[in-house]
Structures are given as structure tokens and as C-alpha cells.
Design an enzyme around this catalytic site. Structure first.
Site, mmCIF file in Angstrom:
data_model
loop_
_atom_site.group_PDB
_atom_site.id
_atom_site.type_symbol
_atom_site.label_atom_id
_atom_site.label_comp_id
_atom_site.label_asym_id
_atom_site.label_seq_id
_atom_site.Cartn_x
_atom_site.Cartn_y
_atom_site.Cartn_z
ATOM 1 N N CYS A 118 28.882 -16.295 94.515
ATOM 2 C CA CYS A 118 29.210 -16.637 93.120
ATOM 3 C C CYS A 118 28.024 -17.232 92.366
ATOM 4 O O CYS A 118 28.011 -17.248 91.136
ATOM 5 C CB CYS A 118 30.391 -17.588 93.068
ATOM 6 N N HIS A 260 30.631 -21.428 86.181
ATOM 7 C CA HIS A 260 31.218 -20.358 86.988
ATOM 8 C C HIS A 260 32.738 -20.426 86.856
ATOM 9 O O HIS A 260 33.327 -21.512 86.931
ATOM 10 C CB HIS A 260 30.783 -20.529 88.447
ATOM 11 N N ASN A 290 38.196 -15.020 89.318
ATOM 12 C CA ASN A 290 36.837 -15.275 89.800
ATOM 13 C C ASN A 290 36.166 -13.937 90.137
ATOM 14 O O ASN A 290 36.532 -13.285 91.119
ATOM 15 C CB ASN A 290 36.915 -16.180 91.040
HETATM 16 N N1 COA Z 1 51.421 -19.456 95.427
HETATM 17 C C1 COA Z 1 52.249 -20.437 95.794
HETATM 18 N N2 COA Z 1 51.901 -21.398 96.686
HETATM 19 C C2 COA Z 1 50.661 -21.340 97.184
HETATM 20 C C3 COA Z 1 49.737 -20.340 96.842
HETATM 21 C C4 COA Z 1 50.175 -19.371 95.933
HETATM 22 N N3 COA Z 1 49.368 -18.363 95.519
HETATM 23 N N4 COA Z 1 48.590 -20.548 97.506
HETATM 24 C C5 COA Z 1 48.772 -21.648 98.267
HETATM 25 N N5 COA Z 1 50.050 -22.136 98.075
HETATM 26 C C6 COA Z 1 50.653 -23.294 98.672
HETATM 27 C C7 COA Z 1 50.016 -23.693 99.973
HETATM 28 O O1 COA Z 1 50.553 -22.909 101.022
HETATM 29 C C8 COA Z 1 50.406 -25.140 100.081
HETATM 30 O O2 COA Z 1 51.722 -25.206 100.542
HETATM 31 P P1 COA Z 1 52.159 -26.383 101.572
HETATM 32 O O3 COA Z 1 51.923 -27.665 100.831
HETATM 33 O O4 COA Z 1 53.589 -26.067 101.811
HETATM 34 O O5 COA Z 1 51.267 -26.210 102.752
HETATM 35 C C9 COA Z 1 50.400 -25.595 98.627
HETATM 36 O O6 COA Z 1 50.471 -24.419 97.830
HETATM 37 C C10 COA Z 1 49.180 -26.396 98.234
HETATM 38 O O7 COA Z 1 48.042 -25.717 98.765
HETATM 39 P P2 COA Z 1 46.598 -26.230 98.484
HETATM 40 O O8 COA Z 1 45.634 -25.330 99.189
HETATM 41 O O9 COA Z 1 46.511 -27.705 98.789
HETATM 42 O O10 COA Z 1 46.520 -26.045 96.908
HETATM 43 P P3 COA Z 1 45.364 -26.421 95.943
HETATM 44 O O11 COA Z 1 45.877 -27.274 94.877
HETATM 45 O O12 COA Z 1 44.126 -26.894 96.695
HETATM 46 O O13 COA Z 1 45.008 -25.038 95.294
HETATM 47 C C11 COA Z 1 43.364 -23.322 95.423
HETATM 48 C C12 COA Z 1 44.548 -23.978 96.096
HETATM 49 C C13 COA Z 1 42.860 -22.210 96.309
HETATM 50 C C14 COA Z 1 43.835 -22.755 94.103
HETATM 51 C C15 COA Z 1 42.252 -24.386 95.178
HETATM 52 O O14 COA Z 1 42.022 -25.111 96.358
HETATM 53 C C16 COA Z 1 40.970 -23.786 94.729
HETATM 54 O O15 COA Z 1 40.876 -23.171 93.675
HETATM 55 N N6 COA Z 1 39.881 -24.005 95.482
HETATM 56 C C17 COA Z 1 38.571 -23.546 95.103
HETATM 57 C C18 COA Z 1 38.505 -22.083 95.342
HETATM 58 C C19 COA Z 1 37.251 -21.523 94.800
HETATM 59 O O16 COA Z 1 36.879 -21.835 93.704
HETATM 60 N N7 COA Z 1 36.605 -20.655 95.552
HETATM 61 C C20 COA Z 1 35.462 -19.950 95.135
HETATM 62 C C21 COA Z 1 34.330 -20.858 94.895
HETATM 63 S S1 COA Z 1 32.986 -19.911 94.361
#
Ligand code: COA
Length: 333
Positions: A118, A260, A290
């Protein structure tokens, strides 16, 4: 150490290409245990683009490049270098850039890919800046192009909702002027201790292709979402400040920040840390998700198209990607 060059590196044209097919959050509700509300609230994404089977990264890249060359009024045979920033290349080798060179007919150029995921476009821009300011080349085409849809596991709701396909390109041109304009500086970094939090583990060297590695879905994106989130907020803010301080500016001097587009909550948190208000932050994540290395050049082009960048404006780019890699660039328009 500051590098004082009589040459400046200016953006002479930008262009984008987005595949036609739109996949909305509602479409994903039909194949995954997820909801439009959850995706919007946690990421800001509403829809993303998905490339056709015959649209590989080079195809997207060529379309974006043609638009950038048209704006720069530059014939392909005047390009000295093509840098394709991609983590979803057409093939392992030759480089995607060589396919792009052939399609464009840019046969005077050195063409190669870089892999900074990215952060790719800011890394590519930084390379271009050095070659131009050194006086070595005149025109460099930097392209971010990705077909993330090929490497997301469409059964993994924690990753597939995030990514999209697209390409953005910029012609960067050497100009000789005493004015302080163009790419003022770029700052790029990597941290190889964090290779495990985001990546595609399957590959030629470490995990040769086998039935087992395919069954284990090793060729898809694996991510520790919350760790990546925290790194993104910190690194993108810190490196943005470094770019400003290096040039004697503060965040108050910024006319537009283009971060980004990984997650709207990351963007908001970076804005808060830097005390840059939402009116000075460009966001288009709701439309594309993304798009990895394509995220910045697509946003840059759209920001210009809708009049958010005017002559004389100070534009701050800041990114983070797998590696980890991160960087910032400051451009005086
Ligand atoms: N729909 C519904 N629930 C979802 C889900 C979806 N698409 N994806 C994950 N969940 C659930 C998880 O299973 C978890 O459930 P649990 O509490 O029962 O275990 C819950 O939602 C919370 O998950 P969590 O991973 O803690 O959520 P989050 O608030 O951290 O959001 C992301 C997840 C991936 C959106 C977030 O962490 C993120 O954007 N991270 C950065 C990713 C990124 O930018 N990557 C590229 C960088 S270049």
C-alpha cells in the site's frame, strides 16, 4: 542531509482507471456473515470495484497511464522510466512494467516493478524524485495498479470486505526553476520485524506451490487487523510530521492531506493526531475500499478533478503498507 538540486520534480499529469464492476456491501451480505452497517461503521467502505478476468494489473495500469500522458501532453516515446507499484503483478516475472511498456510503446524507458504494497506509490514517487532531481531523467511514469480481488479470500469476512481493484498514474517531470515547487521531499521507511501481521504467505520461495498450500489458502491475504490499524495511525502521523518539519512547515500549512485509503477510522485518527480538520483531508474510500498501491494516485487524481488542489497548494501524502512500509511526500502544486 538536504539535497539542493537546481531541478524540481513536478506532477505533469495524472490519470486513473477503475474497473466497471461494482460490488456493494449489500452484495457481500449475500455471500458472507456481514452487514452493510458493520462494514460502513468499521471501515467507511460502501462499495469497491472488481476487475474482469481479462483485466490484470498491467491492463488497468495502461489505461491509467494513457490518461496521465494525455494530460501531460507527452508521447510515450519520451518516457525515460516506468515504475509500476503493485503487489498483484500479472506474473511472477517479467515485471508488470514491461507489459505496460510494450502496450504504451514506451520503448525508450527502463521499466520495472516495486513491491511496497500500500506504500508503493509513495515509494515509487520517491525513486522518481531522486532520478529527476539528480538530472538523470526528464519524464518518469509512476503507476499504482492492483487487482486485489485476485488475492482476497472471498470467504474471509475480516479481509475481503476491505479491498478493491483500480489503478492510478502520474507523469513526474523534471523542471529547472528556483521556485520551491513540485515534490518538496519524500520520506520512506520499512520495518521487517512486522512481516507477519499482513501478507500473502504462499509463494515461490518459502512455500512452493503444492496441493497442500492451495488447500490452506496460502495465496490469499492474511492480516492481523487491529495490530495493522495501530501501526497505521502511528506511522502515518509520525512520518507526515517528519515531512512537514523537514521543509519548515507545520500541519497548519497543509492545504490538503491525502492519506492512504485503508479505513476511514484510520484516516480520522491520523487527522486527529495531526490536528488536520476533515475539510482538509481527502477521502474516497467509500467508493473503492483499499486499492493498495493505487489508493494514493486515484485519490490524488480525484482531488485534482474536483478542484480540491489549486496552484500553490501544499499537499501531504501519507501511507502505510505491508512489510511494514510507510512514507510521506510533500508536494507544492
Ligand atoms: N462483518 C461482521 N463482523 C465482522 C467482520 C465483518 N466483515 N469482520 C470481522 N468481524 C467481527 C470479528 O469476527 C469480531 O467478532 P468477535 O468479537 O465475535 O470475535 C468483531 O467483528 C470485531 O473484530 P475486530 O477485528 O476486533 O474488528 P475491528 O474493529 O478491529 O475491525 C478491521 C476490523 C479489519 C476493519 C480493522 O481492524 C482494520 O481496518 N484494520 C486495518 C486494516 C488495514 O488497514 N489493512 C491494510 C493496511 S495497508
Amino acid at each position: 542531509m538536504k539535497f539542493n538540486s537546481p531541478f524540481k520534480a513536478e506532477v505533469a499529469g495524472t490519470g486513473i482507471y477503475l474497473p466497471e464492476k461494482i460490488v456493494t456491501n449489500r452484495d457481500l451480505e449475500k455471500i458472507l456473515d456481514t452487514s452493510d452497517d458493520w462494514i460502513r461503521a468499521r471501515t467507511g467502505i460502501q462499495e469497491r470495484r472488481v476487475a474482469r478476468e481479462d483485466e490484470s494489473a498491467s491492463v488497468l495500469a495502461v489505461n491509467a497511464a494513457r490518461a496521465a500522458l494525455a494530460e501531460a501532453r507527452l508521447e510515450p516515446d519520451r518516457i525515460d522510466m516506468i515504475i509500476v507499484c503493485t503487489s498483484t503483478p500479472d506474473v511472477l516475472y517479467p515485471s508488470t512494467a514491461c507489459y505496460v511498456q510494450k502496450e504504451l510503446g514506451a520503448f525508450r524507458s527502463a521499466a520495472y516493478d516495486i513491491s511496497a504494497v500500500c506504500s508503493g506509490f509513495v515509494f515509487g514517487l520517491s525513486i522518481a524524485e531522486q532520478f529527476l532531481k539528480a538530472g538523470r531523467y526528464q519524464h518518469i511514469l509512476v503507476i499504482g495498479s492492483e487487482v486485489n480481488s485476485r488475492i482476497v479470500d472471498w470467504t474471509d469476512r475480516s479481509t475481503c470486505i476491505l479491498f478493491g481493484d483500480g489503478a492510478g498514474a502520474a507523469v513526474i517531470k523534471r523542471v529547472e526553476t528556483s521556485e520551491r515547487k513540485g515534490v518538496l521531499s519524500s520520506h520512506i521507511y520499512s520495518d521487517g520485524t512486522q512481516t507477519d501481521i499482513l501478507g500473502v504467505p504462499g509463494g515461490i520461495g518459502r512455500t512452493p506451490i503444492s496441493h497442500a498450500s492451495i488447500d490452506e489458502k496460502q495465496y490469499f491475504i492474511k492480516m492481523v487487523g487491529n495490530a495493522t490499524f495501530k501501526f497505521a495511525v502511528k506511522r502515518m502521523s509520525d512520518v507526515a510530521l517528519e515531512a512537514l518539519e523537514y521543509n519548515g512547515f507545520t500541519t497548519k500549512d497543509v492545504d490538503l492531506m491525502i492519506p492512504h485509503q485503508a479505513n476511514k477510522r484510520i484516516i480520522d485518527a491520523v487527522g486527529e493526531r495531526l490536528e488536520v480538520g476533515p475539510e482538509k483531508i481527502f477521502v474516497n474510500i467509500e467508493k473503492y475500499g483499499n486499492t493498495a498501491a493505487a489508493s494514493i494516485p486515484i485519490a490524488l487524481h480525484e482531488a485534482r478533478q474536483c478542484g480540491r488542489i489549486k496552484p500553490g497548494n501544499l499537499v501531504l501524502l501519507t501511507v502505510l503498507g505491508a512489510g511494514l512500509t510507510w512514507g510521506a511526500a510533500l508536494i507544492r502544486w
